[in-house]
Design a protein around this motif. Structure first.
Motif, PDB file in Angstrom:
ATOM      1  N   THR A 128       0.830  -1.204   0.000  1.00 46.94           N
ATOM      2  CA  THR A 128       0.000   0.000   0.000  1.00 46.94           C
ATOM      3  C   THR A 128       0.865   1.254   0.000  1.00 46.94           C
ATOM      4  O   THR A 128       0.607   2.203  -0.762  1.00 46.94           O
ATOM      5  N   LEU A 129       1.901   1.278   0.817  1.00 48.62           N
ATOM      6  CA  LEU A 129       2.759   2.462   0.912  1.00 48.62           C
ATOM      7  C   LEU A 129       3.583   2.682  -0.359  1.00 48.62           C
ATOM      8  O   LEU A 129       3.727   3.814  -0.813  1.00 48.62           O
ATOM      9  N   LEU A 130       4.122   1.605  -0.905  1.00 45.61           N
ATOM     10  CA  LEU A 130       5.002   1.735  -2.066  1.00 45.61           C
ATOM     11  C   LEU A 130       4.261   2.033  -3.363  1.00 45.61           C
ATOM     12  O   LEU A 130       4.875   2.459  -4.342  1.00 45.61           O
ATOM     13  N   THR A 131       2.953   1.791  -3.377  1.00 43.60           N
ATOM     14  CA  THR A 131       2.176   2.084  -4.584  1.00 43.60           C
ATOM     15  C   THR A 131       1.293   3.316  -4.378  1.00 43.60           C
ATOM     16  O   THR A 131       0.346   3.523  -5.127  1.00 43.60           O
ATOM     17  N   PHE A 132       1.620   4.107  -3.371  1.00 45.51           N
ATOM     18  CA  PHE A 132       0.892   5.344  -3.075  1.00 45.51           C
ATOM     19  C   PHE A 132      -0.602   5.101  -2.885  1.00 45.51           C
ATOM     20  O   PHE A 132      -1.441   5.845  -3.379  1.00 45.51           O
ATOM     21  N   GLY A 133      -0.923   4.014  -2.192  1.00 44.47           N
ATOM     22  CA  GLY A 133      -2.310   3.733  -1.845  1.00 44.47           C
ATOM     23  C   GLY A 133      -3.036   2.784  -2.770  1.00 44.47           C
ATOM     24  O   GLY A 133      -4.075   2.247  -2.409  1.00 44.47           O
TER      25      GLY A 133
END
Length: 161
Positions: A128-133
């Motif tokens: 979630t964090l690495l794909t900007f949500g």
């Protein structure tokens, strides 16, 4: 003399073999097994025909173990195990409803942290964090599946209804 086979000699099915492989995967993700050990144990689990053939695969590993191998459980606050009937399912103290709703409302793997599946929870959080949500879709779908199908806790026990 009984004609019933010993509980350890009862044949297991595909579901039990698949559960064994899944739990071995959790041990791999926690760093308890090397990839080579994991591959060897999964191959043996998938070829196993009885509980007795699966049990040694988990003898040197801490919990979780496949739920079908849990024939005894130790209640909190007691030192002696309570015997369980063969085939009796030991349920988790974690709620399926709570886990599913946490996954949907807080789509960062919070429901998986709640169930004790920290490896999966960290993967969902990082996704979630690495794909900007955008990776939150994984957690939301996972939450829906938990609500519909249920799931297991970090020790491999089915979540409570």
């Amino acid at each position: 003399m009984s004609s019933q086979p010993e509980p350890e000699e009862l044949r297991i099915g595909t579901a039990e073999r698949d559960e064994s492989a899944r739990v071995l995967g959790e041990h791999l993700s926690e760093g308890r097994l090397t990839s080579q050990e994991y591959e060897q144990r999964v191959a043996r689990a998938l070829q196993a025909r009885t509980r007795a053939q699966v049990r040694p695969l988990f003898a040197d590993l801490p919990e979780p173990h496949p739920a079908f191998l849990l024939t005894e459980a130790t209640p909190q606050g007691t030192a002696e195990p309570v015997p369980r009937a063969p085939g009796e399912v030991v349920r988790s103290d974690r709620s399926q409803l709570a886990a599913g709703l946490l996954q949907i409302v807080l789509p960062f793997g919070v429901g998986r942290f709640y169930t004790g599946q920290t490896g999966l929870a960290v993967a969902q959080l990082l996704c979630t964090l690495l794909t900007f949500g955008v990776g939150a879709i994984w957690s939301i779908i996972d939450g829906i599946l938990l609500l519909v199908n249920g799931g297991v806790d970090g020790q491999g026990r089915p979540l409570a209804d």
